[in-house]
Design a protein around this motif. Structure first.
Motif, short mmCIF file in Angstrom:
data_model
loop_
_atom_site.label_atom_id
_atom_site.label_comp_id
_atom_site.label_asym_id
_atom_site.label_seq_id
_atom_site.Cartn_x
_atom_site.Cartn_y
_atom_site.Cartn_z
N GLN A 54 3.47 0.40 -18.52
CA GLN A 54 4.95 0.04 -18.30
C GLN A 54 5.52 0.94 -17.35
O GLN A 54 5.80 2.32 -17.54
CB GLN A 54 5.78 0.34 -19.62
N ASN A 55 5.82 0.63 -16.28
CA ASN A 55 6.23 1.31 -15.14
C ASN A 55 7.82 1.36 -15.23
O ASN A 55 8.49 0.23 -15.12
CB ASN A 55 5.70 0.81 -13.81
N PHE A 57 11.35 2.33 -13.31
CA PHE A 57 12.02 3.01 -12.09
C PHE A 57 13.40 3.05 -12.44
O PHE A 57 13.90 2.42 -12.97
CB PHE A 57 11.85 1.88 -10.99
N MET A 168 15.35 4.94 3.79
CA MET A 168 14.13 4.29 2.88
C MET A 168 12.86 5.15 3.21
O MET A 168 12.05 5.20 2.53
CB MET A 168 14.21 2.88 3.22
N ASP A 171 12.42 8.34 1.64
CA ASP A 171 12.05 8.19 0.12
C ASP A 171 10.58 7.84 0.24
O ASP A 171 9.82 8.37 -0.55
CB ASP A 171 12.92 7.13 -0.29
N GLU A 172 10.25 7.06 1.05
CA GLU A 172 8.76 6.38 1.02
C GLU A 172 7.67 7.79 1.41
O GLU A 172 6.80 7.79 0.83
CB GLU A 172 8.61 5.31 2.28
N LYS A 175 7.89 10.17 -1.57
CA LYS A 175 6.84 9.62 -2.60
C LYS A 175 5.35 9.43 -2.22
O LYS A 175 4.44 9.93 -3.12
CB LYS A 175 7.37 8.15 -3.04
N GLU A 176 5.14 8.96 -0.93
CA GLU A 176 3.64 8.87 -0.49
C GLU A 176 2.90 10.44 -0.43
O GLU A 176 1.59 10.27 -0.53
CB GLU A 176 3.55 8.29 0.86
N PHE B 25 -2.82 4.62 -3.89
CA PHE B 25 -1.73 4.76 -2.82
C PHE B 25 -1.84 3.73 -1.83
O PHE B 25 -1.05 3.14 -0.90
CB PHE B 25 -1.87 6.02 -2.34
N GLN B 27 -3.28 0.98 -1.38
CA GLN B 27 -2.58 -0.59 -1.83
C GLN B 27 -1.19 -0.76 -1.57
O GLN B 27 -0.76 -1.75 -1.34
CB GLN B 27 -2.87 -0.92 -3.34
N CYS B 28 -0.37 0.45 -1.85
CA CYS B 28 0.96 0.21 -1.65
C CYS B 28 1.58 0.66 -0.38
O CYS B 28 2.63 0.20 0.33
CB CYS B 28 1.76 0.96 -2.75
N LYS B 29 0.79 1.43 0.39
CA LYS B 29 1.13 1.89 1.82
C LYS B 29 1.38 0.75 2.86
O LYS B 29 0.49 0.15 3.09
CB LYS B 29 0.09 2.86 2.28
N VAL B 32 5.69 -2.06 1.21
CA VAL B 32 6.88 -2.27 1.13
C VAL B 32 7.80 -2.65 2.46
O VAL B 32 8.56 -3.41 2.41
CB VAL B 32 7.58 -0.94 0.59
N GLN B 47 15.95 3.14 -1.71
CA GLN B 47 15.00 3.66 -2.42
C GLN B 47 13.79 2.68 -2.29
O GLN B 47 13.87 1.40 -2.47
CB GLN B 47 15.47 3.83 -3.66
N VAL B 48 12.60 3.19 -2.63
CA VAL B 48 11.21 2.60 -2.53
C VAL B 48 10.74 2.63 -4.15
O VAL B 48 10.80 3.66 -4.72
CB VAL B 48 10.39 3.38 -1.87
N ASN B 49 10.81 1.34 -4.72
CA ASN B 49 10.30 1.09 -5.93
C ASN B 49 8.97 0.37 -5.95
O ASN B 49 9.10 -0.90 -5.84
CB ASN B 49 11.24 0.57 -6.88
N SER B 50 7.88 0.98 -5.75
CA SER B 50 6.56 0.15 -5.77
C SER B 50 5.65 1.10 -6.80
O SER B 50 5.61 2.22 -6.76
CB SER B 50 6.12 0.08 -4.41
N SER B 51 4.65 0.06 -7.17
CA SER B 51 3.64 0.74 -7.95
C SER B 51 2.40 -0.26 -7.91
O SER B 51 2.80 -1.35 -7.78
CB SER B 51 4.11 0.80 -9.35
N VAL B 52 1.34 0.27 -7.96
CA VAL B 52 0.00 -0.47 -8.41
C VAL B 52 0.06 -1.08 -9.72
O VAL B 52 0.06 -0.11 -10.76
CB VAL B 52 -1.13 0.32 -7.91
N LEU B 53 0.08 -2.22 -9.95
CA LEU B 53 -0.03 -2.89 -11.29
C LEU B 53 -0.97 -3.64 -11.60
O LEU B 53 -1.97 -4.16 -10.53
CB LEU B 53 1.25 -3.71 -11.61
N ALA B 59 6.79 -3.91 -15.14
CA ALA B 59 7.59 -2.70 -14.44
C ALA B 59 9.08 -3.23 -14.69
O ALA B 59 9.38 -4.04 -14.83
CB ALA B 59 7.46 -2.65 -12.86
N LEU B 61 13.19 -1.76 -13.86
CA LEU B 61 14.31 -1.08 -13.11
C LEU B 61 15.53 -1.20 -13.65
O LEU B 61 16.05 -2.53 -13.76
CB LEU B 61 14.10 -1.57 -11.60
N LEU B 142 12.83 -4.31 -4.14
CA LEU B 142 13.89 -4.02 -3.27
C LEU B 142 15.41 -4.70 -3.67
O LEU B 142 15.04 -5.70 -4.01
CB LEU B 142 13.62 -4.34 -1.79
#
Lengths: 308, 147
Positions: A54-55, A57, A168, A171-172, A175-176, B25, B27-29, B32, B47-53, B59, B61, B142
């Motif tokens: 469960q992610n 944000f 953005m 932020d990216e 986070k990376e 990482f 996979q998401c780089k 977005v 803001q970046v909201n991303s994740s590998v699912l 997910a 938000l 997004l």
């Protein structure tokens, strides 16, 4: 063959250690998971052994959005309220830089929304650029950004879009590079500056009522900022701003939120835009507003003085 | 054991242990950024909201949406995850909208009459593969706004 005999035990040990590496970072991200156990495979799929993830944000409206809303609510431009550009040189710690990158970002949003003077925006862009560079995310606010802003003088939407792109990218990049705490501090700094500007502008406005409504609506956003910080590690700077924001949250709890009609949902067939109806009232007393104004100013003073 | 854990072998072991997270990482780089153009003419919220699912994951938000604005929600996912869909709920968890059964659904535009907190749930359907492997991929959410 002899190599394989050595390699296979190494792989088994690596597989055994792998969850510990995940475990170390599990609470540092913006996205939280419930600790699902997964193992990557060559094909890019994963075999799954645990529960579903469960992610979560925690997202915050952009400072540009709040600036636009308070402008529409009748606020005026007052550059004396902004963090002086000379202050940029006094931020030494990474946490002070991150928080004030958020503050200057909100100021940049404010100047860009309220003032058609691109030069003022470029001065604040210079501050954000300096702090972003020293945090290692300088490419988000580089020479190209300045050129794009200058090329778009007078085109407000383009200007706001360029600023948004830069934030953005910041932020990216944070986070990376696994710096979710820095990302959360940038967002927190921007939020505090937004509340500070709104409360000060409400004080000086002839008809502050619409601005005060917008301030009251920040109650839920503050909850999200606090949740975001809470999921971003527990270093001293995060703990410090978290305590300050919890004190602000205690005052915001006095804001009354009341649903006065049932929710309705209607989609316009031509525009395909859905309207979510329903009346929700936000009420804030003059005493509560006074306390919010004072607390926001206190937290903001602490941030811009570089004490974090 | 001492011989087994010589420095060279230790580096290999740590590198192998880190591979899954590096893969995640990767996979998401850049994923977005590719989606941002679909937000236009809305301004994204920075803001970046991303994740590998994985198949079957969710997910969530939560965000404040203001009256007087129009919003665009853009949910993007790697094709390997199948028909990812989303559900928007109000603060009382009442469902307001879902993209389920709408096929390929890139974005949703909406406005609110009153400012409120709403929660967007993104659901990755369960996909059975002949190999038994669970597909994984990047999912990004997004949010764009305009007056």
């Amino acid at each position: 063959m002899n190599y394989l005999k050595k390699f296979i035990p190494a792989c088994i040990l690596a597989a055994a250690l792998s969850p510990f590496f995940y475990g170390c970072g599990s609470n540092e991200g913006t996205a939280e998971t419930d600790g699902s156990d997964t193992t990557d495979t060559e094909s890019g799929g994963m075999s799954k052994t645990g529960n579903k993830a469960q992610n979560i944000f925690y997202s915050i409206p952009s400072p540009i959005e709040l600036a636009q809303l308070i402008q529409k609510a009748g606020a005026n431009y007052n550059k004396d309220l902004l963090n002086p550009i000379d202050n940029v040189n006094k931020y030494n710690s990474n946490s002070a830089k991150a928080l004030n990158l958020g503050v200057y970002g909100a100021d940049l949003s404010y100047t860009s929304v309220f003032d058609n003077n691109t030069q003022e925006s470029i001065l604040y862009l210079g501050c954000t650029r300096k702090l972003a560079e020293s945090l290692g995310v300088g490419t988000a606010f580089n020479e190209k950004t300045v050129d794009r802003i200058q090329a778009n003088t007078g085109r407000k939407d383009s200007l706001l879009s360029i600023i948004s792109d830069s934030y953005m990218t910041t932020d990216e990049m944070l986070k990376e590079s696994q710096r979710e705490n820095a990302s959360a501090l940038v967002i927190s700094g921007g939020f505090v500056e937004g509340i500070y500007l709104a409360t000060q502008l409400a004080k000086s406005s002839k008809n502050g009522k619409p601005i005060i409504s917008r301030i009251a609506e920040q109650k839920g956003t503050l909850d999200n900022v606090i949740a975001l910080l809470g999921s971003s590690g527990n270093d001293a700077a995060v703990t410090s701003i978290l305590e300050d924001l919890k004190a602000l949250q205690a005052i915001f709890s006095e804001v009354q939120v009341k649903s006065e009609s049932a929710t309705s949902v209607k989609t316009d067939e031509a525009s395909k835009v859905t309207t979510i109806g329903g009346k929700i009232n936000y009420t804030v007393s003059p005493e509560t507003l006074e306390k919010l104004t004072a607390k926001a100013a206190e937290i903001r003073t602490k941030i811009i003085s570089g004490q974090n | 054991m001492k011989n087994f854990l010589n420095p060279g072998r230790l580096v290999v072991i740590v590198a192998l242990a880190l591979l899954p997270s590096i893969g995640a990482f990767a996979q998401c780089k850049g994923f977005v950024k590719k989606q941002i153009s679909s937000l236009a003419p809305f301004i994204h919220n920075g803001q970046v909201n991303s994740s590998v699912l994985l198949s079957g994951d969710q997910a969530e938000l939560t965000l404040t949406f203001y009256s007087g604005q129009t919003y665009r929600i853009l949910v993007s996912a790697h094709e390997s995850l199948g028909d990812v869909y989303f559900v928007m709920k109000d603060a009382a968890k009442t469902q307001l909208f879902t993209s389920k059964d709408m096929g390929k659904f890139d974005y949703w535009d909406f406005s609110v009459e009153s400012t409120q907190q709403m929660t967007l749930e993104v659901i990755v359907p369960n996909v059975d593969t002949p190999s038994g492997l669970v597909p994984s991929g990047c999912v990004s959410i997004l949010v764009g706004f305009k007056q």
